[in-house]
Design an enzyme around this catalytic site. Structure first.
Site, PDB file in Angstrom:
ATOM      1  CE1 TYR A  64      -3.436  -2.776  -0.042  1.00 22.44           C
ATOM      2  CE2 TYR A  64      -4.048  -1.986   1.995  1.00 22.44           C
ATOM      3  CZ  TYR A  64      -4.095  -2.811   0.806  1.00 22.44           C
ATOM      4  OH  TYR A  64      -5.256  -3.710   0.603  1.00 22.44           O
ATOM      5  NE  ARG A 139      -5.564  -9.594  -6.008  1.00 17.85           N
ATOM      6  CZ  ARG A 139      -7.109  -9.671  -6.301  1.00 17.85           C
ATOM      7  NH1 ARG A 139      -7.489 -10.989  -6.593  1.00 17.85           N
ATOM      8  NH2 ARG A 139      -7.700  -8.643  -6.104  1.00 17.85           N
ATOM      9  N   GLY A 281     -12.694   2.542   3.683  1.00 16.62           N
ATOM     10  CA  GLY A 281     -11.563   3.127   2.959  1.00 16.62           C
ATOM     11  C   GLY A 281     -11.264   4.599   2.515  1.00 16.62           C
TER      12      GLY A 281
HETATM   13  P1  NAP Z   1     -14.276   1.733  -0.322  1.00 14.21           P
HETATM   14  O1  NAP Z   1     -15.069   2.166   0.917  1.00 14.21           O
HETATM   15  O2  NAP Z   1     -15.319   0.754  -1.229  1.00 14.21           O
HETATM   16  O3  NAP Z   1     -14.012   3.040  -1.344  1.00 14.21           O
HETATM   17  C1  NAP Z   1     -13.466   4.117  -0.710  1.00 14.21           C
HETATM   18  C2  NAP Z   1     -13.208   5.264  -1.663  1.00 14.21           C
HETATM   19  O4  NAP Z   1     -14.784   5.553  -2.011  1.00 14.21           O
HETATM   20  C3  NAP Z   1     -12.548   6.515  -1.238  1.00 14.21           C
HETATM   21  O5  NAP Z   1     -11.859   7.086  -2.271  1.00 14.21           O
HETATM   22  C4  NAP Z   1     -13.592   7.290  -0.854  1.00 14.21           C
HETATM   23  O6  NAP Z   1     -13.211   8.676  -1.085  1.00 14.21           O
HETATM   24  C5  NAP Z   1     -14.769   7.137  -1.918  1.00 14.21           C
HETATM   25  N1  NAP Z   1     -16.138   7.372  -1.126  1.00 14.21           N
HETATM   26  C6  NAP Z   1     -16.934   8.014  -1.953  1.00 14.21           C
HETATM   27  N2  NAP Z   1     -18.233   8.331  -1.288  1.00 14.21           N
HETATM   28  C7  NAP Z   1     -17.903   7.745  -0.076  1.00 14.21           C
HETATM   29  C8  NAP Z   1     -18.663   7.928   1.178  1.00 14.21           C
HETATM   30  N3  NAP Z   1     -19.604   8.319   1.324  1.00 14.21           N
HETATM   31  N4  NAP Z   1     -18.161   7.118   2.358  1.00 14.21           N
HETATM   32  C9  NAP Z   1     -16.938   6.804   2.270  1.00 14.21           C
HETATM   33  N5  NAP Z   1     -16.265   6.696   1.001  1.00 14.21           N
HETATM   34  C10 NAP Z   1     -16.601   7.344   0.046  1.00 14.21           C
HETATM   35  O7  NAP Z   1     -13.188   0.871   0.029  1.00 14.21           O
HETATM   36  P2  NAP Z   1     -11.643   0.634  -0.792  1.00 14.21           P
HETATM   37  O8  NAP Z   1     -10.949   2.128  -0.195  1.00 14.21           O
HETATM   38  O9  NAP Z   1     -11.817   0.531  -2.135  1.00 14.21           O
HETATM   39  O10 NAP Z   1     -11.229  -0.404   0.082  1.00 14.21           O
HETATM   40  C11 NAP Z   1     -11.176  -0.372   1.520  1.00 14.21           C
HETATM   41  C12 NAP Z   1      -9.871  -1.381   1.915  1.00 14.21           C
HETATM   42  O11 NAP Z   1      -9.874  -2.438   1.731  1.00 14.21           O
HETATM   43  C13 NAP Z   1      -8.706  -0.692   1.590  1.00 14.21           C
HETATM   44  O12 NAP Z   1      -8.079   0.533   2.348  1.00 14.21           O
HETATM   45  C14 NAP Z   1      -7.603  -1.983   1.897  1.00 14.21           C
HETATM   46  O13 NAP Z   1      -7.343  -1.941   3.280  1.00 14.21           O
HETATM   47  C15 NAP Z   1      -8.810  -3.043   1.700  1.00 14.21           C
HETATM   48  N6  NAP Z   1      -8.433  -3.474   0.208  1.00 14.21           N
HETATM   49  C16 NAP Z   1      -8.154  -4.895   0.011  1.00 14.21           C
HETATM   50  C17 NAP Z   1      -7.961  -5.433  -1.249  1.00 14.21           C
HETATM   51  C18 NAP Z   1      -7.461  -6.640  -1.346  1.00 14.21           C
HETATM   52  O14 NAP Z   1      -7.087  -7.388  -2.327  1.00 14.21           O
HETATM   53  N7  NAP Z   1      -7.573  -7.612  -0.158  1.00 14.21           N
HETATM   54  C19 NAP Z   1      -8.083  -4.698  -2.312  1.00 14.21           C
HETATM   55  C20 NAP Z   1      -8.622  -3.404  -2.087  1.00 14.21           C
HETATM   56  C21 NAP Z   1      -8.872  -2.819  -0.846  1.00 14.21           C
HETATM   57  P3  NAP Z   1     -12.696   9.878  -0.019  1.00 14.21           P
HETATM   58  O15 NAP Z   1     -11.521   9.131   0.386  1.00 14.21           O
HETATM   59  O16 NAP Z   1     -12.632  11.056  -0.608  1.00 14.21           O
HETATM   60  O17 NAP Z   1     -13.675   9.756   1.142  1.00 14.21           O
END
Ligand code: NAP
Length: 317
Positions: A64, A139, A281
């Site tokens: 990350y 993965r 996230g």
């Molecule tokens: P997510 O919560 O689906 O997406 C977060 C994104 O959505 C941010 O860019 C955020 O922008 C935006 N967003 C828009 N509206 C929102 C709202 N109302 N509330 C919250 N966020 C909003 O999650 P993700 O970041 O894709 O993934 C979360 C976590 O999962 C990662 O940090 C990581 O730890 C893990 N992950 C794991 C894998 C894997 O392969 N294991 C892959 C991807 C992620 P803002 O920041 O501007 O709010």
């Protein structure tokens, strides 16, 4: 820096068959530190908001922000005495970016013992901690030898470097293969699941989590932002997600419940009997606090199914 922390209590659950626990929602550190300056200007306030809002499980990976997310977190732990003891730290290894360590190296997965042990040591160093609570394979490596992984995990556990282990993005059959070789249980399976990505409901992943008592950690619980207020960065598969119908249904439920669309999308995950822990996230303190309100929202069965129907590509049989 030492900040007066007044964490709000979020409900917690045990993680898998272990003595570790997690707040009902976890916080994910993927997007915190794209650059050094963003780490301090955006990442640090986001982490402080998450701690204060009561998140107690923090999810990392060695890759990350090229290690900067873990380093930022390590600095925060140093600045906030007592924080380490109150939280659960998860990180991952097994994805190797292209061009590292040699310019011609391809993007690849690597579950060799050498990589697992070396990457774990790098994460411990960046986080500045003695022990990682949950170490996950990011993965499934197509060339993975289960016995080799088991030996590496055992070595890390015996050396006190890792408490518990998990996997991410493994098919149920791949979990079974690894589990058979391990002398101790896996405790988490980190998967993409949301109203934008329903696959684990259909392919046996959540059934296996229930049977094996693996806690499902949900990554991209808002489809990378598509179910919230939009996205900054999507993973390639997410570009194709069609969320218009489900967003209309989410808005309708949000009006009924007097909360935001994002909270409804997260509450939809909490309703599942496998005890899904959504990994939030957002890097925005307001959204991080808002999401922490989700355990106060309980969807009815009708609300859950209405959203499910809107998210599905075809009618329920
Ligand atoms: P997510 O919560 O689906 O997406 C977060 C994104 O959505 C941010 O860019 C955020 O922008 C935006 N967003 C828009 N509206 C929102 C709202 N109302 N509330 C919250 N966020 C909003 O999650 P993700 O970041 O894709 O993934 C979360 C976590 O999962 C990662 O940090 C990581 O730890 C893990 N992950 C794991 C894998 C894997 O392969 N294991 C892959 C991807 C992620 P803002 O920041 O501007 O709010």
């Amino acid at each position: 820096m030492s900040s007066p922390l007044h964490p709000v209590a979020m409900p917690t659950n045990p993680i898998g068959p272990s003595s570790l626990s997690s707040s009902r929602l976890a916080y994910g550190c993927w997007r915190l530190a794209e650059t050094e300056s963003r780490a301090e200007e955006v990442g640090r306030p986001a982490l402080i908001a998450a701690v204060e809002a009561g998140y107690t499980l923090f999810d990392h990976a060695d890759i990350y922000c090229a290690g900067r997310s873990e380093s930022l977190f390590g600095r925060l732990l140093r600045d906030m005495p007592g924080l380490r003891e109150r939280i659960t730290i998860a990180t991952k290894c097994g994805i190797r970016p292209a061009g590292m360590p040699n310019a011609d190296a391809p993007y690849r997965y690597d579950a060799s013992a050498e990589h697992i042990v070396g990457s774990c040591e790098g994460s411990l160093r960046r986080l500045g901690i003695e022990t990682i609570d949950i170490y996950q394979l990011h993965r499934p490596d197509y060339l993975m030898h289960p016995e080799e992984v088991a030996a590496a995990f055992d070595r890390l556990r015996s050396a006190g470097k890792v408490r518990e282990f998990g996997v991410s993005n493994f098919r149920p059959s791949q979990v079974s293969v690894l589990k058979k070789a391990l002398p101790f249980p896996l405790i988490v399976q980190q998967i993409e699941i949301s109203l934008a990505c329903l696959t684990p409901l259909e392919d046996g992943t959540l059934d296996q989590c229930l049977v094996e008592r693996l806690t499902p950690l949900a990554w991209s619980p808002l489809g990378g932002g598509l179910l919230g207020g939009g996205s900054h960065k999507l993973l390639p598969a997410q570009e194709a997600y069609e969320v218009e119908a489900v967003n209309i249904a989410l808005d309708a439920t949000a009006r009924e419940l007097g909360c935001s669309r994002a909270v409804v999308a997260l509450a939809w995950l909490l309703k599942h009997p496998a005890g899904i822990v959504p990994i939030v996230g957002s890097t925005d303190p307001v959204r991080i606090r808002e999401a922490a309100w989700t355990p106060n929202v309980e969807l009815t069965r009708d609300q859950w199914y209405r959203l499910f129907a809107a998210a599905r590509p075809s009618r329920l049989p």
